[in-house]
Design a protein around this motif. Structure first.
Motif, PDB file in Angstrom:
ATOM      1  N   ILE A  67      -7.969   4.020  64.125  1.00  0.00           N
ATOM      2  CA  ILE A  67      -9.089   4.894  64.475  1.00  0.00           C
ATOM      3  C   ILE A  67      -9.079   5.191  65.971  1.00  0.00           C
ATOM      4  CG2 ILE A  67     -11.604   5.006  64.584  1.00  0.00           C
ATOM      5  CD1 ILE A  67     -11.548   3.370  61.951  1.00  0.00           C
ATOM      6  N   LEU A  68      -8.862   4.137  66.768  1.00  0.00           N
ATOM      7  CA  LEU A  68      -8.845   4.335  68.222  1.00  0.00           C
ATOM      8  C   LEU A  68      -7.720   5.274  68.634  1.00  0.00           C
ATOM      9  CD1 LEU A  68      -9.495   0.716  69.485  1.00  0.00           C
ATOM     10  CD2 LEU A  68     -11.108   2.591  69.435  1.00  0.00           C
ATOM     11  N   PHE A 124     -21.357  -3.616  69.072  1.00  0.00           N
ATOM     12  CA  PHE A 124     -21.218  -4.201  67.736  1.00  0.00           C
ATOM     13  C   PHE A 124     -21.658  -3.248  66.638  1.00  0.00           C
ATOM     14  CE2 PHE A 124     -21.477  -7.900  70.505  1.00  0.00           C
ATOM     15  CZ  PHE A 124     -20.246  -8.439  70.230  1.00  0.00           C
ATOM     16  N   ILE A 125     -21.934  -1.997  67.008  1.00  0.00           N
ATOM     17  CA  ILE A 125     -22.116  -0.952  65.983  1.00  0.00           C
ATOM     18  C   ILE A 125     -20.960   0.027  66.141  1.00  0.00           C
ATOM     19  CG2 ILE A 125     -23.562   0.944  65.195  1.00  0.00           C
ATOM     20  CD1 ILE A 125     -25.147  -1.362  64.578  1.00  0.00           C
ATOM     21  N   ALA A 126     -20.777   0.453  67.394  1.00  0.00           N
ATOM     22  CA  ALA A 126     -19.673   1.373  67.661  1.00  0.00           C
ATOM     23  C   ALA A 126     -18.366   0.595  67.750  1.00  0.00           C
ATOM     24  CB  ALA A 126     -19.912   2.111  68.972  1.00  0.00           C
ATOM     25  N   ARG A 127     -17.293   1.211  67.306  1.00  0.00           N
ATOM     26  CA  ARG A 127     -15.939   0.657  67.377  1.00  0.00           C
ATOM     27  C   ARG A 127     -15.869  -0.760  66.804  1.00  0.00           C
ATOM     28  NH1 ARG A 127     -13.570   1.334  73.254  1.00  0.00           N
ATOM     29  NH2 ARG A 127     -15.060   2.805  74.078  1.00  0.00           N
ATOM     30  N   THR A 128     -16.521  -0.923  65.680  1.00  0.00           N
ATOM     31  CA  THR A 128     -16.537  -2.243  65.051  1.00  0.00           C
ATOM     32  C   THR A 128     -15.997  -2.151  63.632  1.00  0.00           C
ATOM     33  OG1 THR A 128     -18.420  -2.916  66.366  1.00  0.00           O
ATOM     34  CG2 THR A 128     -18.031  -4.147  64.356  1.00  0.00           C
ATOM     35  N   VAL A 129     -15.221  -3.154  63.265  1.00  0.00           N
ATOM     36  CA  VAL A 129     -14.688  -3.233  61.908  1.00  0.00           C
ATOM     37  C   VAL A 129     -14.969  -4.626  61.373  1.00  0.00           C
ATOM     38  CG1 VAL A 129     -12.576  -3.217  60.545  1.00  0.00           C
ATOM     39  CG2 VAL A 129     -12.876  -1.543  62.325  1.00  0.00           C
ATOM     40  N   LEU A 142      -8.820  -0.620  62.931  1.00  0.00           N
ATOM     41  CA  LEU A 142      -9.459  -0.334  64.225  1.00  0.00           C
ATOM     42  C   LEU A 142      -8.503   0.410  65.152  1.00  0.00           C
ATOM     43  CD1 LEU A 142     -12.023  -0.870  65.924  1.00  0.00           C
ATOM     44  CD2 LEU A 142     -10.938  -2.944  66.719  1.00  0.00           C
ATOM     45  N   ASN A 143      -7.259  -0.082  65.211  1.00  0.00           N
ATOM     46  CA  ASN A 143      -6.277   0.550  66.093  1.00  0.00           C
ATOM     47  C   ASN A 143      -5.981   1.977  65.671  1.00  0.00           C
ATOM     48  OD1 ASN A 143      -5.988  -1.641  67.733  1.00  0.00           O
ATOM     49  ND2 ASN A 143      -4.291  -2.505  66.581  1.00  0.00           N
TER      50      ASN A 143
END
Lengths: 201, 89
Positions: free
Chosen positions: B30-31, B8-13, B27-28
């Motif tokens: 960035i991934l 919930f800090i990393a890869r979170t928007v 999010l997509n």
């Protein structure tokens, strides 16, 4: 011989009853040509790509309007209040997406499961499980149930790629739940154990 | 709490104004940019050595081409001329 005759008469009846009042058998000349697969690789190219719920992956546009500081979490985020509850204590909707199914489960902040629902439980079976429609229906069912039980704000954690990835999140939103954050927890390794061998196409 | 890949800090928007789709797209993107989705897809099935070799070679060639093309574009777009738009005045 009689069997052949019978078959022929049945076929004729079918043809006549369908849409041919003039007693002339329709000749289909084009169908066989279209059905014939010239090259398997070329055929596979024309098949539409499976929706993996990764809209916006390829886009290169930059959205200046979004405030980057508010969009991403900071070190103070866990204690930030949302409707009077700190971020770290907000219940979590875990969405497990795969090619063939979507499983949604609601847990509290500690990880204790409260509700669980999958496309299979919803009543979709076999290939229908792995569709965005199934995922959305499942999400609406479990979302409204959670809403009735008093969950208003949730965090969402998505794992895996599949047709249900976007659909499930949209479905949750449609039930009235306030989604405050979306987290991706797809398990990715750069040094994985050897995966299974490739499918033969 | 280890902060390196804290959940919930990393890869979170965060979702702004209830616009879930926009958040998902961010999010997509960035991934996708960070090669996470590609790596995930690549590791579903074993990549045979010849495929690995071909992919690496292709990526090498592509990056060389891109670098050259970027330099070319920068050259064409250079603006330190005495008259920035010759023939227009």
């Amino acid at each position: 011989m009689t069997a052949a005759n019978q078959l022929y008469s049945v076929f004729r009846n079918l043809v006549i009853s369908n849409s041919n009042p003039t007693n002339v058998r329709t000749l289909f000349t084009a169908t066989t040509r279209f059905r014939e697969v010239v090259d398997r690789k070329e055929m596979l190219k024309t098949v539409p790509k499976l929706d993996e719920g990764t809209q916006g992956e390829q886009s290169v546009d930059i959205d200046y309007s979004m405030n980057k500081h508010e969009l991403f979490p900071t070190i103070d985020t866990p204690n930030k209040l949302f409707n009077g509850v700190p971020f770290k204590d907000i219940p979590v909707f875990n969405i497990r997406v795969s090619k063939n199914n979507t499983i949604l489960s609601l847990t509290d902040a500690k990880g204790t499961p409260k509700l669980i629902r999958s496309c299979g439980i919803e009543g979709f079976k076999n290939t229908r499980k792995g569709t965005n429609i199934a995922a959305q229906a499942t999400a609406i069912t479990i979302g409204s149930k959670a809403f009735e039980q008093g969950y208003k704000t949730v965090r969402v954690r998505v794992r895996g790629l599949g047709p249900g990835r976007m659909a499930a999140i949209k479905g949750l939103q449609m039930t009235g739940l306030q989604i405050i954050s979306i987290t991706d927890s797809t398990r990715v390794s750069w040094t994985p154990p050897r995966p299974r061998k490739q499918r033969k196409l | 709490m280890t902060l390196k890949h804290a959940s919930f800090i990393a890869r979170t928007v965060f979702v702004k104004n209830n616009d879930v789709e926009a958040a998902c797209r961010v999010l997509n993107r960035i991934l996708g940019r960070e090669d996470i989705l590609d790596q995930f897809r690549r590791t579903r099935y074993f990549e045979k050595p010849f495929q690995f070799r071909r992919r690496i070679n292709f990526e090498k060639c592509k990056s060389i081409y891109n670098e050259d093309m970027d330099r070319k574009i920068q050259f064409v777009l250079r603006k330190n001329r005495t008259d920035p738009f010759p023939g227009s005045s």
